[in-house]
Every structure is written in C-alpha cells, then in structure tokens.
Write a protein that holds these residues in place. Structure first.
Motif, short mmCIF file in Angstrom:
data_model
loop_
_atom_site.label_atom_id
_atom_site.label_comp_id
_atom_site.label_asym_id
_atom_site.label_seq_id
_atom_site.Cartn_x
_atom_site.Cartn_y
_atom_site.Cartn_z
N THR A 89 2.25 1.79 -5.85
CA THR A 89 2.37 2.14 -4.43
C THR A 89 3.70 2.78 -4.08
OG1 THR A 89 3.25 -0.06 -3.89
CG2 THR A 89 0.86 0.21 -3.78
N GLU A 91 2.50 2.09 3.43
CA GLU A 91 3.23 1.02 4.13
C GLU A 91 4.71 1.35 4.23
OE1 GLU A 91 3.85 -3.82 4.06
OE2 GLU A 91 2.67 -2.83 2.51
N THR A 138 0.85 -1.19 0.00
CA THR A 138 0.00 0.00 0.00
C THR A 138 0.89 1.24 0.00
OG1 THR A 138 -0.13 0.15 2.41
CG2 THR A 138 -1.78 -1.23 1.31
N ASP A 142 1.59 -0.69 7.81
CA ASP A 142 0.73 0.16 7.00
C ASP A 142 0.23 1.32 7.87
OD1 ASP A 142 -0.94 1.34 5.23
OD2 ASP A 142 -2.02 -0.48 4.69
N ASN A 168 -5.19 4.41 -0.81
CA ASN A 168 -3.99 3.82 -0.23
C ASN A 168 -3.60 2.51 -0.91
OD1 ASN A 168 -1.86 3.54 1.77
ND2 ASN A 168 -3.16 2.03 2.80
N VAL A 169 -4.58 1.82 -1.47
CA VAL A 169 -4.34 0.53 -2.11
C VAL A 169 -3.49 0.68 -3.37
CG1 VAL A 169 -5.44 -1.44 -3.25
CG2 VAL A 169 -6.41 -0.49 -1.14
N TYR A 198 -0.25 -5.11 -5.36
CA TYR A 198 -0.81 -3.82 -5.75
C TYR A 198 -1.66 -3.88 -7.02
CZ TYR A 198 3.55 -4.41 -8.29
OH TYR A 198 4.58 -4.94 -9.03
N LYS A 239 -8.61 5.01 2.49
CA LYS A 239 -8.30 3.58 2.45
C LYS A 239 -8.28 3.08 1.01
CE LYS A 239 -10.48 0.93 5.37
NZ LYS A 239 -11.61 0.39 6.19
#
Length: 559
Positions: free
Chosen positions: A399, A294, A291, A298, A353-354, A479, A350
């Motif tokens: 990411t 991270e 992420t 994370d 963030n992925v 990812y 959230k």
C-alpha cells in the motif's frame, strides 16, 4: 598456657597473613559479578577468618525487615541459600514491632543501631532474647555459644545487611571460644568491603533494571504507535535469541565456534528491543496505511462520492430524456448499462485500493483509463481520479508509494543515529551495528548502508532473518494475510537464492526447526502446516555446490 592465650598468640602470629588474606578476599568480592556467589563468599570468608562453625547473612528489605540470604553451619551440615539451590524459608526478622524498634533480637538491634555486638555466650546474655536459640539447641543437641553480629554499611553509612557468626573455634579443635577483638576488627573490615561490593552490585542491578525498563518502554511505544505492528518489537528479539541459542548449541559445522558470553547475550537483547526504535519518528498515517488511498482517512470514500454523483447524473439524464419525449425503453437500457459500468469501476477501484502481492499492467492501464473520465462539481468539470490517486492506486505491491516507502525505510537510519548517540559501555558497543543491520542483504543491495554478508556480524544476520519471518507470519498487518509456515519457508528460500539472507543461518533455522518453536508460541493454529525440511536442505546444498558447466566439447556435440 591457657587456650585463650594460645588463640591470642596464634592470632598475632597470623595477623600479617590474615591481613593479606583479607585484602585478597576484598579484591575477589569486588570482582564477583554473580550475586549468589558474592553473598556466599562474604559468609564463607568471614567463617574462615574467624574459624567460626556457622554464619548467617541477612539483607535489609525495603520494608525494614532482615531477610535470610545465606545460612551455613558445619557441625549441623547445613548449607542454604547462595549457590546451593536450597531456599531459606525462615521468616524475615522485623526491625520494628508495633511501631517500636525491635531491640530484642541481636540482628535487628545491630541493623537499627549500626553497631557490632560481640557476645561470648548467648546463654548468659541479658540484653537480648535468645529463647528461640535455646529451643533450637534443645531440639538439635547443638550448643550455640559465641555470637559476633556485624552491620554491613554502604557508602552512605546506611545498614544494608547484617553478618552474624556463631561459635568461634580453636583451629584443629571443636572447642568453642568467644570472638577476640582482633577477629572482630577483621570481620568489621571484611563487612565494610562486603558492603561496598554488595552496594555496587545492587547499583549495577538497579541501573540495568532501569535500562531494561527504558528498552521495554521504547519497544512498547513503537508497537503502541501502530495497531497493525503491535508486538513486533517483542517478537523479533525472542526469535533472534532462539536462533542465537540454537547456533550456540552446535558442536560442528559453521557455528561450532559460535558462543555468546553473558555480556554478549545482554547486548543482543538490547539490540533486539531497540531494533525499530527509529519508528517513533515515522508518521502514523504512513505506518498505519492499510489501503493505497489512505492518508489521515481512506480517500476511497471521496472516489465513491464522485461515483454517486455520476450515478445521479445518469438518473437525471434518463429522466430528462423521458420528459423531452425520448424513447423510454432505450433511455432505460442506456442508463442501466451506464450504472452497471460505474458499479463495476468502483468495485474494481475498491479492490485495487486494498493492495496485494502484485498489480499487473492491465489493471494499471485500467486505472489510468478511468482517470480520464470527468465528473462535475459546482459546474466545474474535474478528473475522476487526480494524479496522486492514480499514482497510489497503481502501487504494484502493498500500500506504500515510493515516497512513503522511503519514509518507512528511513526508520532504520533514524534507529542507527539514535543508538550511535547513546553512550553505550564497551560491553554493548555493537548494539547499533546489530540493530541497524537487519534490513541489509547478503549481496549488498539492502539498506541503509548496502553492507554485504562479510561486513555484517552474525547477530545482525540473525536479526535480519527474525525480522523477515516475523513480518511474513504476523497476523496483525492490514495489507496482507499472515503467511503459513510452508509459504514463509518458500519465500525465504527464494531470498536465499537471491542472496538476500544468510544461507547458513537459514539452513540452521530449518534443520533445527527453530520456526516450529516460534510458531508454537506466536502463530495462529491455521498457520502451522507441514514444511518439507529435507527438500529445502537438499536445495540449499545444490545452491552451495552447483553442478559444473558442461565442457565446451560436450556443447558442440549436443549442437
């Protein structure tokens, strides 16, 4: 003159030619690289030197047994082992029985004592058990008579094998005689040369096995370092070799003259196994960054904690308002709207963030707006997102931020440095170039050296395609979802248009359906869909031969 005198005279007359022939054979044995042919040459050479009807070669095993590797008999028309493809199924001869040396068998006796045994007639020999030989003769009608059994000693005087010849004959005749002293000396000289050649080949094989094990360990170490790229260092070499083999099989087109010899195939294998060896220096938290926030953990968890504080503050503000006599309904509506907004914001954070394929400007603007809010800890107001968190959440693709991307990219620099520091032999001098070129692009915009198509070897360009296709279709990346065949071909086609990958190799990859052969072994069933190969081949032809620009007069006429 007796037949014995005749063969002695012929032996003396042919001594000079036999010596020359022995020297030539020794040179040939030293030059032979194929183990099966080497073993075969030893027996056939010894048979020719002595005009023997048959010959057997045993090799000593690690368990102190003698294993049949070559068996020849002209009269019985027997040829097994070596290049014949016929496996010798006879049991190995034990050098020890019940813990005691096995001196009953002449071959094991020679291996144990490192001495030559010359027997004129096996049927009258007293010191060895030839009962099995006699039984064989009864069954076949053959007459096993003279035996010459010679040890093969290496440079450390260790017996590595045993050469046994049977039934010396007068040239041009089937009359069987005993092996002469001159013949014995020639065979012993041959055995010495053969042992050296055999030992050299074994040492080379052992060194190669050691080096192969080192390559496999390094590749496994890189894959084991990250749970998300496990198998990458195994799959890329396989696909590279698939593409290389396909190119070698072409009889026309741009690859008609492409071929790899045995050394070049091994060089390609080594380069494939070590193409990402520099990743052993890459920090795990960068390799495994699944992420955007991270690091060792994370940090979205910290952001969620801040939002829980804001949710708590919303509840406290609502309760205080009620206690102070405020309108409870209005306060509840205000609190609920605030909680909904906070829930929506954390859900959004959230989600971004992925990571993904692309993060548009409006979402980046929203991240920056959220960051302007504050939360309170120990009476100290702090920004809801700090600068580092904003920077990472605003990553447009994947990411990794710019610094982390540089760390990842530097693995190829480290790879080249590590490989160039190894004293590769001449046959593997291209390993650093092949392994180090798989992130270069045909237009020179790749890394680390910005090499163009003409500056890259064909194997390096093959590995580049293999590395990209493996990355697109890999199912172990944190990812992204693994691409299907059709999605991968579309992406790679655009990379051809942008002059990132080799157009000729991509056409071969498509036309010969190399991607399907790879998919059968490594892809998930749901990834294997239909690829319109003909469509892409037509588009590739259009890239190679674009239509000419319209004439100047035609432009004016249209205007």
């Amino acid at each position: 003159m007796s037949s014995v005198d005749v063969i002695d005279r012929q032996a003396k007359q042919g001594a000079a030619s036999a010596l020359k022939w022995l020297i030539d054979l020794g040179i040939a044995l030293s030059a032979e690289r194929n183990s099966a042919r080497l073993l075969e040459r030893i027996v056939l050479g010894a048979k020719e030197l002595t005009n023997a009807d048959g010959g057997t070669l045993y090799l000593r095993t690690a368990n102190d047994t003698l294993r049949f590797v070559i068996l020849r008999n002209d009269t019985l028309n027997v040829a097994m082992g070596g290049t014949t493809g016929k496996v010798i199924t006879f049991p190995e001869l034990p050098m020890f029985k019940d813990g005691q040396p096995n001196h009953n068998n002449v071959a094991t006796h020679v291996a144990l004592t490192s001495t030559t045994i010359n027997i004129p007639d096996a049927y009258t020999a007293e010191n060895f058990d030839f009962s099995g030989t006699k039984k064989f003769d009864e069954t076949t009608g053959y007459r096993s008579k003279s035996f010459l059994t010679v040890p093969l000693r290496n440079h450390q005087a260790e017996v590595v094998g045993v050469l046994q010849l049977i039934n010396a004959q007068i040239p041009g005749s089937k009359e069987v005689l005993g092996f002469t002293e001159d013949q014995q000396e020639l065979v012993e000289a041959l055995a010495s040369q053969a042992a050296v050649a055999l030992t050299n080949q074994q040492l080379i094989a052992e060194q190669r096995n050691l080096f192969d094990a080192f390559i496999n360990i390094m590749a496994a170490a890189v894959d084991a370092k990250s749970a998300y790229t496990g198998g990458h260092c195994q799959r890329v070499p396989v696909l590279t070799e698939m593409l290389a083999e396909t190119a070698c099989n072409q009889s026309d087109g741009p690859f008609a003259d492409f071929a790899l010899n045995e050394d070049q195939w091994y060089e390609l294998k080594v380069a494939g196994g070590l193409h990402d060896v520099g990743k052993v220096t890459t920090p795990v938290h960068v390799m495994d960054k699944s992420t955007k926030l991270e690091t060792i953990f994370d940090r979205i968890t910290e952001v969620r904690t801040r939002y829980e504080v804001l949710r708590r503050d919303a509840e406290i503000e609502y309760l205080r308002g009620v206690v102070d006599g405020g309108n409870e309904e209005e306060l509840r509506v205000k609190r609920d709207a605030r909680l909904i907004r906070l829930d929506d914001e954390i859900a959004f954070l959230k989600q971004v963030n992925v990571g993904g394929e692309f993060l548009p400007d409006p979402k980046i603007d929203r991240i920056k707006a959220i960051a302007t809010q504050e939360w309170e800890l120990e009476s100290e107001k702090r920004p809801l997102l700090d600068e580092n968190e904003v920077m990472n959440l605003s990553i447009r693709r994947g990411t990794l931020n710019d610094d982390e991307r540089k760390i990842i990219n530097d693995h190829i620099v480290i790879t080249i440095q590590m490989l160039e520091a190894l004293p590769f032999p001449k046959t593997m001098k291209n390993v650093p170039e092949i392994a180090g070129g798989h992130h270069e692009k045909m237009d020179g915009t790749g890394y680390p050296r910005g090499l163009t198509r003409d500056q890259l070897s064909l194997p390096a360009r093959m590995m580049g395609i293999a590395d990209i296709f493996e990355a697109l279709t890999a199912a172990d990346r944190p990812y992204k979802k693994p691409k299907t065949l059709s999605e991968s071909m579309q992406i790679m086609f655009f990379m051809v248009k942008d002059k990132h990958i080799d157009i000729d190799l991509f056409e071969l990859f498509l036309r010969e359906r190399v991607f399907e052969k790879y998919a059968e072994r490594f892809l998930l069933p749901e990834q294997i869909d239909t690829v319109d190969v003909d469509k892409y081949l037509g588009q590739l032809e259009a890239i190679r031969n674009p239509p000419p620009p319209p004439a100047e007069g035609a432009q004016e006429k249209r205007a």
